[in-house]
Design an enzyme around this catalytic site. Sequence first.
Site, PDB file in Angstrom:
ATOM      1  N   ARG A  62       0.834  -1.196   0.000  1.00 14.59           N
ATOM      2  CA  ARG A  62       0.000   0.000   0.000  1.00 14.59           C
ATOM      3  C   ARG A  62       0.871   1.249   0.000  1.00 14.59           C
ATOM      4  O   ARG A  62       1.880   1.303   0.702  1.00 14.59           O
ATOM      5  CB  ARG A  62      -0.890   0.020   1.240  1.00 14.59           C
ATOM      6  CG  ARG A  62      -1.742  -1.228   1.411  1.00 14.59           C
ATOM      7  CD  ARG A  62      -2.383  -1.236   2.792  1.00 14.59           C
ATOM      8  NE  ARG A  62      -3.140  -2.462   3.038  1.00 14.59           N
ATOM      9  CZ  ARG A  62      -3.704  -2.776   4.195  1.00 14.59           C
ATOM     10  NH1 ARG A  62      -3.580  -1.938   5.224  1.00 14.59           N
ATOM     11  NH2 ARG A  62      -4.376  -3.892   4.348  1.00 14.59           N
ATOM     12  N   ASP A  64       0.497   5.465   0.698  1.00 20.52           N
ATOM     13  CA  ASP A  64      -0.410   6.377   1.383  1.00 20.52           C
ATOM     14  C   ASP A  64      -0.948   7.452   0.446  1.00 20.52           C
ATOM     15  O   ASP A  64      -0.462   7.626  -0.670  1.00 20.52           O
ATOM     16  CB  ASP A  64       0.318   7.061   2.550  1.00 20.52           C
ATOM     17  CG  ASP A  64       0.862   6.077   3.562  1.00 20.52           C
ATOM     18  OD1 ASP A  64       0.252   5.007   3.721  1.00 20.52           O
ATOM     19  OD2 ASP A  64       1.897   6.379   4.181  1.00 20.52           O
ATOM     20  N   TYR A 123      12.087   2.594  -2.143  1.00 23.07           N
ATOM     21  CA  TYR A 123      11.451   3.903  -2.279  1.00 23.07           C
ATOM     22  C   TYR A 123      12.519   4.955  -2.546  1.00 23.07           C
ATOM     23  O   TYR A 123      13.661   4.837  -2.074  1.00 23.07           O
ATOM     24  CB  TYR A 123      10.698   4.288  -0.998  1.00 23.07           C
ATOM     25  CG  TYR A 123       9.359   3.627  -0.819  1.00 23.07           C
ATOM     26  CD1 TYR A 123       8.186   4.279  -1.203  1.00 23.07           C
ATOM     27  CD2 TYR A 123       9.252   2.359  -0.257  1.00 23.07           C
ATOM     28  CE1 TYR A 123       6.950   3.681  -1.034  1.00 23.07           C
ATOM     29  CE2 TYR A 123       8.013   1.751  -0.081  1.00 23.07           C
ATOM     30  CZ  TYR A 123       6.869   2.416  -0.479  1.00 23.07           C
ATOM     31  OH  TYR A 123       5.645   1.811  -0.304  1.00 23.07           O
ATOM     32  N   ARG A 210       8.669   8.122   5.411  1.00 19.70           N
ATOM     33  CA  ARG A 210       8.559   9.561   5.645  1.00 19.70           C
ATOM     34  C   ARG A 210       8.983   9.935   7.064  1.00 19.70           C
ATOM     35  O   ARG A 210       9.543  11.008   7.293  1.00 19.70           O
ATOM     36  CB  ARG A 210       7.134  10.017   5.356  1.00 19.70           C
ATOM     37  CG  ARG A 210       6.757   9.891   3.875  1.00 19.70           C
ATOM     38  CD  ARG A 210       5.237   9.877   3.677  1.00 19.70           C
ATOM     39  NE  ARG A 210       4.621  11.041   4.265  1.00 19.70           N
ATOM     40  CZ  ARG A 210       3.321  11.117   4.569  1.00 19.70           C
ATOM     41  NH1 ARG A 210       2.514  10.089   4.343  1.00 19.70           N
ATOM     42  NH2 ARG A 210       2.822  12.222   5.090  1.00 19.70           N
TER      43      ARG A 210
END
Length: 257
Positions: A62, A64, A123, A210
Amino acid sequence: MTVPDGCNLLRNIKLKISYDGTNFSGWQRQSLSNGSRTVQNEIERALEKIHKKSIPLIGSGRTDAGVHAVGQVANFHTDILSIPAENFVPALNSILPPDIRILESSEVHSGFHSRFDARERTYRYFIHSLSAIPAHEFPYCWPLFRRLDIHRLNDMASVLSGEMDCSVFAAAGDKSLSRSRFFYGAHFFPEGSKLVFEISANAFLWKMVRSILGTIIDFEKSGKGRDDFLALINSGERHKAGQTAPAKGLFLWNVRY
């Protein structure tokens, strides 16, 4: 893994997906009644138009709300035998909105599961420290407007290696049964006028990338370094971590199987 009845008669199609997450409430399917727009909902709608029935889509993970992807992976089972696997690219792209693009489609073995078979997820996060940022890049980066010490940043990022308890980076409401994750590495590098943070692990907690980045940036600004960052991780105390970086600079870059 649960697959549709008669799975031995179905083909398993793997997709590589790119999307601009700006106007999405994340990847995961949500009830259409609440008005939220998600990437999974949009692709499943396109699959339903092709198949004339509901087709579940399995994602590798998933993302965000506001997070983008250039290498998201998903798979679905289809009973359509007449469409070559690679032709699902133009078929789906002709239906999907322009902020979702199918980049690749291929047939894989029947047991392939895009989430459970994934070994490594990477990422990338884009940071700008210029006083003037090109307009087309502004929606997809974190503008900091100050010079960053890349050596200090990488010294802290080097801590993220091997198996670690990531409780300190867990967002409130994270429902993961385990907060232990295996890091393949993390580092910062320049790319033109931008600074890129790349991080790879077997999986990530909710908002974890993050949170890691925001903490490293805050520590760098206050003059803290590697030992401080490692002590924070070992403490497991979330309130001692830094800010959560904005979603708009984050991209799911690659999934390795």
